[in-house]
Design an enzyme around this catalytic site. Structure first.
Site, PDB file in Angstrom:
ATOM      1  CB  SER A 137       4.868  -1.622  12.101  1.00  0.00           C
ATOM      2  OG  SER A 137       4.477  -0.279  12.361  1.00  0.00           O
ATOM      3  CG  ASN A 154      -1.754   1.197   1.401  1.00  0.00           C
ATOM      4  OD1 ASN A 154      -1.864   1.996   0.475  1.00  0.00           O
ATOM      5  ND2 ASN A 154      -2.374   1.344   2.562  1.00  0.00           N
ATOM      6  N   GLY A 200       4.530   1.563   4.880  1.00  0.00           N
ATOM      7  CA  GLY A 200       5.783   2.318   4.822  1.00  0.00           C
ATOM      8  C   GLY A 200       6.964   1.571   4.199  1.00  0.00           C
ATOM      9  CG  HIS A 248      -6.097   1.685   5.139  1.00  0.00           C
ATOM     10  ND1 HIS A 248      -5.713   2.676   6.006  1.00  0.00           N
ATOM     11  CD2 HIS A 248      -5.041   0.841   5.016  1.00  0.00           C
ATOM     12  CE1 HIS A 248      -4.462   2.440   6.380  1.00  0.00           C
ATOM     13  NE2 HIS A 248      -4.032   1.341   5.793  1.00  0.00           N
ATOM     14  CD  GLU A 281      -3.571  -2.645   7.481  1.00  0.00           C
ATOM     15  OE1 GLU A 281      -2.390  -2.707   7.143  1.00  0.00           O
ATOM     16  OE2 GLU A 281      -4.314  -1.730   7.124  1.00  0.00           O
TER      17      GLU A 281
HETATM   18  P1  PGA Z   1       2.522   0.432   7.721  1.00  0.00           P
HETATM   19  O1  PGA Z   1       1.098   0.616   7.024  1.00  0.00           O
HETATM   20  O2  PGA Z   1       3.123  -0.819   7.137  1.00  0.00           O
HETATM   21  O3  PGA Z   1       3.288   1.677   7.349  1.00  0.00           O
HETATM   22  O4  PGA Z   1       2.291   0.311   9.177  1.00  0.00           O
HETATM   23  C1  PGA Z   1       0.250  -0.484   6.823  1.00  0.00           C
HETATM   24  C2  PGA Z   1      -1.040  -0.007   6.240  1.00  0.00           C
HETATM   25  O5  PGA Z   1      -1.472   1.113   6.558  1.00  0.00           O
HETATM   26  O6  PGA Z   1      -1.684  -0.729   5.461  1.00  0.00           O
END
Ligand code: PGA
Length: 243
Positions: free
Chosen positions: A204, A10, A226, A89, A161
């Site tokens: 993360s 993403n 990220g 999301h 998530e």
């Molecule tokens: P992140 O985002 O890997 O930066 O924590 C995950 C997401 O929002 O789908």
């Protein structure tokens, strides 16, 4: 490892076109795999499609066409060859007040066009500390999948998530993730009679923790934010999970 596990990247609202060009040069053939789905900002989708990558939307709408300025419908997406879409999301739930009811309408529309929705669910840190994780997840799942035909559920992913894990560098323990994933599967079975729902973990996920996270054996893949912006990190994750 697992042949059928999915890695969904993403990219959120990041990267300019010149950065996208560099990105495409770097990732090249590693992500040219049907189990890797890149969700870039929509205007960049054709660049990924042209190179044969599996692509997803970050959001899609619940009508097929009409006077809905700024929206993209599953009918349009599938006509481009875009098969996947994130729905609900946490950033959309938070910044765009997307409700479970919206999520449900959007999922139904994707299924009409044989797209694969990835419904995102997760608890906030307050809900977790009040031991409300299960209650919140159940509400999001039951409302989000309301009136969806059981025969369509093999086309649906749920991404667990935890809101507090997104972009924070904090990740629940493998035991906690695994327990929550079992709970999600149990809710889908009890409420909808489907015993094989595919669940992803997101929040993360990085090149550093993917080795450990990939030991969780009731997951069908990972949703990466990220870390997917850095091609070398994304490639490490793909190599760990898929290749
Ligand atoms: P992140 O985002 O890997 O930066 O924590 C995950 C997401 O929002 O789908």
């Amino acid at each position: 490892m697992g042949k059928n596990k999915l890695v969904v990247a993403n990219l959120k609202m990041n990267l300019t076109i010149s950065e996208i060009n560099d990105y495409l040069k770097f990732i090249n053939k590693e992500i040219n795999n049907p189990n890797v789905v890149i969700c870039p900002t929509s205007i960049y989708i054709p660049y990924f499609l042209k190179q044969g990558y599996q692509v997803g939307l970050q959001n899609s709408f619940y009508e097929s066409e009409g006077a809905y300025t700024g929206e993209i419908s599953p009918k349009q997406a599938i006509s481009m060859g875009v098969r996947y879409t994130l729905i609900g999301h946490s950033e959309r739930r938070t910044h765009f007040t997307e409700t479970d009811e919206f999520v449900n309408k959007k999922i139904k529309e994707t299924l009409k066009y044989k797209m694969v929705p990835i419904m995102c669910v997760g608890e906030t840190i307050e809900q977790r500390s009040l031991l409300r994780t299960e209650r919140i997840l159940k509400r999001q799942i039951v409302n989000g999948l309301r009136e969806i035909d059981v025969s369509d559920l093999n086309n649906v992913y749920i991404a667990y998530e935890p809101v507090w894990a997104i972009g924070s560098g904090e990740v629940p323990s493998n035991e906690e993730i695994s327990r929550v994933v079992d709970y999600i599967k149990a809710v889908v079975f009890e409420e909808l009679g489907y015993d094989n729902i595919k669940v992803l973990y997101g929040g993360s996920v990085s090149d550093e923790n993917i080795g450990e996270l990939n030991k969780i054996n009731n997951l069908s893949g990972y949703l990466v934010g990220g870390a997917s912006l850095v091609p070398s990190k994304l490639v490490t994750i793909i190599n760990e999970v898929i290749n």
